[in-house]
Enzyme design. Structure first.
Site, PDB file in Angstrom:
ATOM      1  CB  SER A 154      -8.739   1.463   5.671  1.00  0.00           C
ATOM      2  OG  SER A 154      -9.383   2.702   5.526  1.00  0.00           O
ATOM      3  CE  LYS A 162      -3.949   2.020   2.529  1.00  0.00           C
ATOM      4  NZ  LYS A 162      -4.885   1.874   3.667  1.00  0.00           N
ATOM      5  CB  SER A 171      -8.025   4.046   2.589  1.00  0.00           C
ATOM      6  OG  SER A 171      -7.253   3.368   3.568  1.00  0.00           O
TER       7      SER A 171
END
Ligand SMILES: [Mg+2]
Ligand SMILES: [Zn+2]
EC number: 6.3.5.7
Lengths: 100, 492, 493
Positions: C183, C78, C159
């Site tokens: 998330s 990420k 996210s």
């Protein structure tokens, strides 16, 4: 508690975010919507309740007073520190002139 | 009572002073990172990724900073808070990389304590005064901005960014520039005794935010101004004097004092408003979520207490009890180096028989005088406490006179030899040989028959003349007491 | 030969160890998938060389007999984790071009364990969002499509939407995620994969771009529970550089995996039965309860009375912390600098931050600034932190009666891109089931459990006691084995 555009501008200034009049107007509605919604927290009886400090029981660890014990958190790496600077000058960070 | 008053057109005004002293905690590494803290390094060389607030960097506190703050609190008999927290003070400035300073607002590590300043009649402090300390908290220092290196840019050096500070907040208990000056000096002495701050004001290790307001005696507190980062005792006093006068003039001419941050310009000896920080007053303090509450255990506190040295007040009391004069006790306890040097002298002096009061006199007059001439201080004194003790011992046991001691001391400074060696080598031993002294006295009385007559006629002050002549004839080596006795006898 | 990109982490590890294929083959296969999936926009930066170098090392280590736990496994990172020498943006314009000279603790641990990096995964800007629509680098598009004949682009959740999409589309076998208020779990649920947020403090936050410090936790996302266990073992661990890091040994979660829940009690929180919720969600939840009973667990109803207040408390606490955490983006030391003609320092800040932050980030900074400002701090922030205490106490009380809690991960299946962007509140409500565990710092995971009537995946959430990741993983495994979720998105990209 509702906030007006002057307040929106004041918050934006505190947060150092430039906003246009149109943005301030749009934000007024959005922020009031969100703040109006979070205000339901006022209903909760919190008498005698301490605010959360550590979500998982844990106490603050202290480190030894040793210079550069771990290079990742030590000094002496000016090149790394300045590597991404928009204006690195003679070993300093350059910023527009500040008048104190 | 000689109270400090400002004479205005409408009467006398009292000045109310509170000080927030930022003292750099003496540590190797910074408060929340491992970067070094040494003064004077090349720009940005003592900066870690943490100090530069790179994305994802986190603070981890340095135990020594906490320990020194606690010891400092103990030294002023303050409340030590076993539970404290770090808070973020949010504002934007180029010397503040995180956009917030990690400080302690809601739960500081040290609570209320006090500092006593000694009486100083000459400075208008007729009696010792207790100045309250509100709190001591630990926080990060900011970086440094340089404005004169480039026509349109300021330069940022983060070497100081993240260095540990104690903010020592006094109560608004001071009422004159002299009291404030004495408070800063005393605080500095305590910090240096404790070892928590080197007190080096020129290098910025100690700076004071000076809060000043004025009022008519007996009135409520007036509105205060805060003059930031004043870095000498003299300047602190000058700021108070100037700011009090400015405020009185302002009020008396119909204006009002605004609560604001001001800056001191030592070159013009005046303060001016700091507009750049004016809108930054909503600091949005909240507990730093990167740091858990700080909880101190009993073992930690015990070590802090046990490692405290004898502090200025206790030392001063001990010196007074030894018969040392208050003046000498003040002088000898003011600087920790002097006090340590003198304590060693006292210790070694026990064996040589040197008297504490005599030793104190000798240090503050003879030794300090000599050091002054040489432009040195006690930390590099050419004479060690042991050597001084030997010299004072020779006086105490009557081997040499005080006069000879001065000469021996000079020779010690010149040659580096010990007092005993010099006395032996140069034949400076004091004599109590009554025969030799009597012979000289007889010669002197014969040569000064007129003065003998005057003396006998009642001009007793001439006794000193005969003593001087005798000592001179004996080359200073006669035991003054023996000379006195023999002279009295001879003059009948 | 089988398609290597269909293998799980465990299968790659074991197959590589056994000599069935080389790590280089694996890395190349996944890199090819990454290169061929631009339409999904899952990656901000692709790093096939990083993956290849790790693969070569893995192959050499195999020859030398010095294999590491993740040798031969390429993963996605990420783009909230700082990676040494590789651009790290938090999907913001603010950090476009920022190349850290340091490696986050979690990513370093993964490289030390032998893993390689296929690239930096897209996300909601500064991890603020539930749909990946706030990324400066464009939306991530879910590989899933509704079975309604339409072709609407769906949200991959957020996210960690780049992570969820990349795994679901077989661009990587596993990826890192971060979870502040759901998330990891919500995007996992939206894309039919698994993900676990461990106990707060298990994974070091050092080197992860901060959103809300008291909530942020890294965790793995992968295709199944075993892979999550393997990844988490290699991400977690004490880090002296993070003052909130847990000084505890990392258990062998994979070795202790067991779907036998005899003697365990599962709590069903009655407050999570929302009125008017999608019936498919309720049906999946009931099916999940049945599965856990089948695995030997007892089931009890529990009460978490302050559930309703979790989301509003979260939307005070997280923005407050974010408003402060994001103050460092000021154009001085790194990242974007906007310096209008004649601008002073403070103008530079305002211009830089206006340009560098997207609308959702600004909105949250504004809310956070407001709730911390003079006169409002106690009414908003302190009140929210007190409510947070009550929410944590709710869980404590509930865990007196049960070992794990079962609930839906999200109140709906993936929604269409653009459907909720106009109304921030509607978007926030997506995290209604995920946020309470975040506020209490508890381990929680999402496992895929069913398809809804549109053919979209739905996830079940298991919340455990602090430090009991094992209990969470085991319950997850029990569901995984019984749900038999094998559906995958049909390739259209
Ligand atoms: Mg101050
Ligand atoms: Zn301060």
């Amino acid at each position: 508690m509702t906030i007006d555009q002057a307040t929106v501008r004041k918050i934006a200034s505190l947060a150092r975010i430039a906003i246009s009049d149109a943005e301030a107007a749009a934000m007024e509605g959005e922020l009031n919507g969100i703040l109006g919604w979070v205000e339901q927290l006022g209903e909760v009886d919190v008498t005698g309740v301490e605010p959360m400090t550590a979500v998982i029981p844990n106490t603050l660890r202290l480190r030894d007073d040793v210079i550069d014990a771990d290079p990742l958190t030590g000094g002496g790496r000016r090149d790394d520190v300045l590597a991404n600077a928009p204006a690195a000058m003679h070993g300093f960070f350059g910023v527009p002139k500040v008048i104190e | 009572m000689t109270e400090y008053r400002i004479k205005g057109e409408t009467g006398e005004w009292e000045v109310v002073i509170g000080l927030e002293v930022h003292a750099q905690i003496t540590t190797n590494a910074k408060l929340f990172s491992g970067a070094a803290t040494a003064f004077g390094a090349e720009p940005n060389t003592q900066v870690s990724l943490v100090d530069a607030a790179m994305p994802g960097m986190l603070p981890v506190p340095n135990r020594e900073c906490i320990r020194q703050a606690v010891r400092t609190g103990m030294a002023i008999e303050a409340q030590i808070n076993k539970y404290s927290r770090f808070d973020r003070k949010n504002y934007f400035y180029a010397d503040l990389p995180q956009g917030y300073q990690i400080s302690q607002l809601y739960h500081p590590i040290v609570g209320e304590g006090s500092i006593t300043v000694e009486a100083d009649e000459k400075a208008g402090i007729p009696a010792p005064k207790v100045i309250g300390v509100e709190r001591i908290h630990v926080e990060q220092d900011a970086g440094k901005l340089m404005h004169d290196q480039h026509p349109t840019m300021s330069y940022v050096d983060l070497n100081r960014s993240g260095v540990a500070l104690m903010e020592i907040v006094s109560k608004p208990d001071m009422r004159s520039p002299a009291e404030a000056g004495a408070y800063v000096r005393k605080l500095r002495a305590i910090l240096r005794y404790v070892g928590s701050c080197d007190g080096n004001m020129e290098e910025g290790s100690m700076r004071a935010d000076v809060n000043v307001s004025v009022r008519k005696p007996g009135d409520e507190f007036g509105t205060r101004t805060e003059t930031k980062n004043v870095n000498s005792v003299r300047f602190v006093m000058a700021v108070i004097e100037g700011e009090a006068k400015r405020q009185v003039e302002l009020i008396e001419s119909g204006g009002t004092v605004v609560q604001e941050t001001r800056l001191y310009d030592p070159d013009r000896n005046e303060t001016r408003s700091m507009r750049s920080k004016e809108d930054a007053h909503d600091y949005r303090y909240f507990p730093d979520p990167d740091l858990l509450p700080l909880e101190l255990d009993d073992a930690f506190l015990a070590e802090c207490r046990d490692s405290l040295p004898e502090l200025p007040d206790a030392k001063r009391g001990r010196y007074l009890a030894l018969g040392i004069s208050p003046y000498n006790a003040d002088v000898l306890t003011a600087e920790v180096e002097a006090a340590r040097w003198f304590d060693t002298l006292l210790e070694v002096g026990l064996d040589t028989g040197a008297k504490p009061a005599t030793a104190a006199n000798w240090v503050t007059s003879e030794l300090f005088g000599a050091l002054n001439r040489m432009g040195r201080d006690l930390t590099d004194s050419p004479v060690s406490p042991a050597q001084a003790a030997e010299l004072l011992g020779l006086v105490a046991d009557g081997t040499i006179s005080g006069t000879i001691a001065k000469a021996v001391f000079e020779k010690m400074l010149e040659s580096g030899d010990g007092a005993g060696v010099i006395v032996e080598r140069d034949g400076l031993k004091q004599t109590s040989d009554t025969g030799a002294i009597e012979a000289e006295i007889a010669k002197i009385l014969t040569a000064n028959a007129d003065k003998v007559a005057q003396y006998k006629g009642g001009k007793e002050a001439l006794f000193g003349f005969f003593v001087g002549q005798t000592m001179k004839a004996m080359q200073g080596k006669a035991n003054p007491q023996v000379v006195n006795e023999l002279l009295k006898k001879a003059l009948g | 030969m089988t398609d290597l990109t269909n293998l799980t982490v465990a299968q790659i590890r074991d197959g590589h160890r056994a000599g069935d294929f080389s790590a280089v083959e694996v890395a190349e296969a996944f890199s090819a998938n990454v290169a061929g999936a631009k339409a999904l926009n899952a990656f901000i930066v692709e790093t096939p060389d990083h993956a290849l170098a790790a693969a070569k090392t893995a192959d050499a280590d195999r020859a030398a007999g010095t294999l590491k736990p993740l040798s031969g496994v390429p993963i996605g990172m990420k783009d909230l984790f700082c990676t040494n020498g590789v651009q790290t943006t938090a999907a913001s314009h603010m950090l476009e071009g920022f190349i850290p000279r340091y490696e986050s603790t979690v990513s370093q641990k993964l490289w030390d364990a032998g893993a390689g990096m296929l690239g930096k995964l897209n996300l909601d800007q500064f991890a603020m969002g539930s749909s990946n629509e706030t990324s400066y680098f464009g939306n991530v598009i879910s590989p899933w499509k509704r079975k309604d004949g339409g072709n609407a682009a769906l949200a991959p959740g957020g996210s960690s939407g780049g992570s969820s999409t990349a795994i679901a589309a077989r661009l990587c076998p596993a990826a890192t995620g971060t979870d502040t208020g759901g998330s990891i779990r919500q995007p996992a649920a939206f894309t039919g994969i698994s993900g676990i947020k461990p106990t707060y403090g298990r994974c070091s936050r050092w080197g992860i771009v901060a959103f809300a410090s008291s909530l942020d936790q890294a965790g793995p996302m992968a295709r199944d529970v075993r892979d999550c266990a393997i990844m988490l073992e290699n991400m977690a661990g004490f880090d002296p550089k993070d003052a909130t890091s847990l000084d505890m040994a990392v258990p062998n979660w994979e070795a202790a995996l067991s779907s036998d829940l005899k003697g365990k009690t599962v709590g069903i929180p009655k407050e999570y039965r929302l009125e008017g919720i999608d019936p498919d969600i309720d049906a999946m939840w009931d099916a999940g309860i049945a599965m856990l009973k089948d695995a030997g667990a007892a089931v009890v109803e529990i009460s978490l009375p302050h559930t309703k207040y979790a989301l509003p408390a979260y939307y005070i606490i997280a923005p407050a912390e974010a408003s402060s955490n994001l103050a460092r983006y000021d154009g001085v030391r790194y990242g974007l600098r906007d310096l209008p003609d004649g601008a002073g320092l403070q103008d530079m800040y305002a211009a830089t931050r206006a340009d560098g932050f997207g609308p959702e980030v600004k909105r949250r900074i504004m809310i956070g600034t407001y709730v911390l400002s003079a006169g409002f701090y106690d009414a908003y922030y302190t009140q929210a932190q007190k409510v947070r205490t009550l929410i944590a106490r709710d869980f404590e009380a509930a865990f007196g009666m049960c070992d794990v809690i079962l609930a839906p991960t999200a109140p709906s299946a993936a929604f269409g891109l653009g459907e909720k962007m106009a109304d921030p509140l509607a978007m926030y409500l997506n995290d209604v089931f995920a946020v309470p565990a975040s506020l209490a710092g508890l381990p929680a995971m999402s496992v895929p459990a069913a398809l809804n009537r549109e053919g979209l995946p739905l996830g079940l959430q298991i919340i455990g006691k602090a430090f009991d990741e094992q209990g969470v993983l085991n319950a997850g495994l029990a569901i995984e084995e019984r749900a038999g979720f094998t559906a995958r998105a049909e390739k259209w990209w």
